[in-house]
Design a protein around this motif. Structure first.
Motif, PDB file in Angstrom:
ATOM      1  N   ALA A   1      33.891  61.682  37.714  1.00 23.76           N
ATOM      2  CA  ALA A   1      33.504  61.314  39.102  1.00 23.76           C
ATOM      3  C   ALA A   1      35.048  61.247  40.015  1.00 23.76           C
ATOM      4  N   ARG A   2      35.958  60.156  39.589  1.00 27.17           N
ATOM      5  CA  ARG A   2      36.829  60.105  41.064  1.00 27.17           C
ATOM      6  C   ARG A   2      37.826  60.946  40.918  1.00 27.17           C
ATOM      7  N   GLN A   3      37.972  61.594  40.157  1.00 27.62           N
ATOM      8  CA  GLN A   3      38.958  63.265  40.719  1.00 27.62           C
ATOM      9  C   GLN A   3      38.363  64.259  41.560  1.00 27.62           C
ATOM     10  N   HIS A   4      36.675  63.886  41.480  1.00 32.04           N
ATOM     11  CA  HIS A   4      35.942  65.127  42.744  1.00 32.04           C
ATOM     12  C   HIS A   4      35.525  63.780  43.575  1.00 32.04           C
ATOM     13  N   GLY A   5      35.806  62.598  44.355  1.00 28.03           N
ATOM     14  CA  GLY A   5      35.635  61.579  45.020  1.00 28.03           C
ATOM     15  C   GLY A   5      34.315  61.421  45.377  1.00 28.03           C
ATOM     16  N   HIS A   6      33.570  61.236  43.742  1.00 26.43           N
ATOM     17  CA  HIS A   6      32.574  60.902  43.888  1.00 26.43           C
ATOM     18  C   HIS A   6      32.413  59.135  43.181  1.00 26.43           C
ATOM     19  N   ALA A   7      32.877  58.271  44.213  1.00 30.86           N
ATOM     20  CA  ALA A   7      33.448  56.754  43.519  1.00 30.86           C
ATOM     21  C   ALA A   7      31.756  55.970  43.484  1.00 30.86           C
ATOM     22  N   GLU A   8      30.495  55.925  44.300  1.00 32.46           N
ATOM     23  CA  GLU A   8      30.211  54.920  44.077  1.00 32.46           C
ATOM     24  C   GLU A   8      29.478  56.055  42.093  1.00 32.46           C
ATOM     25  N   VAL A   9      29.400  57.278  42.161  1.00 33.73           N
ATOM     26  CA  VAL A   9      28.824  57.695  41.090  1.00 33.73           C
ATOM     27  C   VAL A   9      29.699  56.620  39.785  1.00 33.73           C
ATOM     28  N   ALA A  10      31.259  57.401  39.956  1.00 32.50           N
ATOM     29  CA  ALA A  10      31.938  56.295  39.001  1.00 32.50           C
ATOM     30  C   ALA A  10      31.897  54.796  38.940  1.00 32.50           C
ATOM     31  N   ALA A  11      31.890  54.790  39.802  1.00 28.87           N
ATOM     32  CA  ALA A  11      31.210  52.695  40.107  1.00 28.87           C
ATOM     33  C   ALA A  11      29.986  52.724  39.030  1.00 28.87           C
ATOM     34  N   VAL A  12      29.297  53.550  38.955  1.00 31.59           N
ATOM     35  CA  VAL A  12      27.567  53.364  38.565  1.00 31.59           C
ATOM     36  C   VAL A  12      27.766  53.547  37.108  1.00 31.59           C
ATOM     37  N   LEU A  13      29.180  54.769  36.563  1.00 28.93           N
ATOM     38  CA  LEU A  13      29.996  54.982  34.722  1.00 28.93           C
ATOM     39  C   LEU A  13      30.690  53.758  34.533  1.00 28.93           C
ATOM     40  N   ALA A  14      31.366  53.404  35.720  1.00 34.01           N
ATOM     41  CA  ALA A  14      31.997  51.900  34.626  1.00 34.01           C
ATOM     42  C   ALA A  14      31.587  50.968  34.143  1.00 34.01           C
ATOM     43  N   ARG A  15      30.248  50.207  35.176  1.00 34.56           N
ATOM     44  CA  ARG A  15      29.310  50.096  34.824  1.00 34.56           C
ATOM     45  C   ARG A  15      28.018  49.489  33.301  1.00 34.56           C
ATOM     46  N   MET A  16      28.239  51.619  33.430  1.00 31.97           N
ATOM     47  CA  MET A  16      27.541  51.231  32.223  1.00 31.97           C
ATOM     48  C   MET A  16      28.209  51.183  30.622  1.00 31.97           C
ATOM     49  N   ALA A  17      29.814  51.462  30.916  1.00 40.06           N
ATOM     50  CA  ALA A  17      30.620  51.094  29.412  1.00 40.06           C
ATOM     51  C   ALA A  17      31.381  49.571  29.915  1.00 40.06           C
ATOM     52  N   SER A  18      30.687  48.780  30.525  1.00 37.83           N
ATOM     53  CA  SER A  18      31.561  47.384  30.232  1.00 37.83           C
ATOM     54  C   SER A  18      30.555  46.983  29.475  1.00 37.83           C
ATOM     55  N   PRO A  19      31.080  45.905  28.335  1.00 39.57           N
ATOM     56  CA  PRO A  19      29.884  45.511  27.598  1.00 39.57           C
ATOM     57  C   PRO A  19      29.387  44.414  28.382  1.00 39.57           C
ATOM     58  N   ALA A  20      28.509  44.351  28.221  1.00 44.12           N
ATOM     59  CA  ALA A  20      27.112  43.217  28.680  1.00 44.12           C
ATOM     60  C   ALA A  20      28.211  41.510  28.881  1.00 44.12           C
ATOM     61  N   ARG A  21      27.767  40.920  29.787  1.00 40.13           N
ATOM     62  CA  ARG A  21      28.098  39.901  29.875  1.00 40.13           C
ATOM     63  C   ARG A  21      27.276  38.477  29.614  1.00 40.13           C
ATOM     64  N   PRO A  22      27.595  37.714  29.125  1.00 42.30           N
ATOM     65  CA  PRO A  22      26.175  37.080  28.749  1.00 42.30           C
ATOM     66  C   PRO A  22      26.125  35.690  29.740  1.00 42.30           C
ATOM     67  N   PRO A  23      25.037  35.172  29.866  1.00 42.41           N
ATOM     68  CA  PRO A  23      24.374  35.254  31.184  1.00 42.41           C
ATOM     69  C   PRO A  23      25.508  33.735  31.256  1.00 42.41           C
ATOM     70  N   SER A  24      25.309  33.196  32.412  1.00 38.85           N
ATOM     71  CA  SER A  24      26.456  31.468  32.976  1.00 38.85           C
ATOM     72  C   SER A  24      25.781  30.476  32.171  1.00 38.85           C
ATOM     73  N   CYS A  25      26.496  29.583  32.220  1.00 34.05           N
ATOM     74  CA  CYS A  25      25.308  28.712  32.304  1.00 34.05           C
ATOM     75  C   CYS A  25      25.943  27.314  32.749  1.00 34.05           C
ATOM     76  N   ASP A  26      26.661  27.528  33.991  1.00 31.96           N
ATOM     77  CA  ASP A  26      27.076  27.281  34.945  1.00 31.96           C
ATOM     78  C   ASP A  26      25.375  26.749  35.597  1.00 31.96           C
ATOM     79  N   GLY A  27      25.494  25.232  36.155  1.00 32.01           N
ATOM     80  CA  GLY A  27      24.242  25.219  36.752  1.00 32.01           C
ATOM     81  C   GLY A  27      24.911  24.794  38.338  1.00 32.01           C
TER      82      GLY A  27
END
Length: 161
Positions: free
Chosen positions: A135-161
């Protein structure tokens, strides 16, 4: 990855917003291509459902990977062992031509294999990284960003209040 491989090819990105990715995606289980070699579908959507199915399997629950064209899905059933590193997943490729609800045992199993969960998770991440590079090589930044989010491990919810 041994008895299971996810293949993606022939990708195209729509000009509209949001950008939609079409192309080919299929699983190869023990030498059987499912739903078929070079199956045309929405690869990012199929991979999104695979991420959800992997999270379910890691939690000890059955997960399902959905194809959006046709009556096909791949079921991931964890086989729990002693340590988390030993968890295996039974992967079943199911054709549900009778349009029964998935998860109820409906449909015909066309292929099956057992793989280590950690290896399947690694393969999934590798496929996402490869597609993100495309996606990055072909200039599809939006698609690359979606794929990067999918590849990131889920973050636990914040306990800050």
């Amino acid at each position: 990855m041994g008895d299971l491989k996810v293949s993606v090819a022939g990708l195209a990105v729509s000009a509209g917003t949001p950008q939609l990715v079409s192309g080919e995606i299929w699983f190869t289980l023990g030498g059987v291509d499912f739903p078929g070699a070079h199956w045309t579908d929405s690869p990012v959507s199929v991979l999104g459902s695979m991420g959800e199915a992997l999270r379910s399997a890691a939690s000890g629950e059955v997960g399902e990977v959905y194809f959006f064209e046709g009556p096909y899905y791949v079921q991931l059933t964890p086989r729990l062992a002693g340590a988390p590193a030993d968890v295996e997943v039974e992967v079943a490729a199911v054709c549900d031509r009778a349009h029964q609800l998935s998860g109820t045992g409906g449909g015909d199993v066309e292929a099956r294999c057992v793989v280590p969960l950690h290896a399947l998770q690694r393969h999934y991440a590798d496929v996402l990284v490869e597609l993100g590079g495309w996606a990055r090589q072909h200039g599809h930044a939006e698609v690359a960003a979606v794929l990067a989010r999918m590849a990131s491990p889920a973050r636990p919810p914040s306990c800050d209040g």
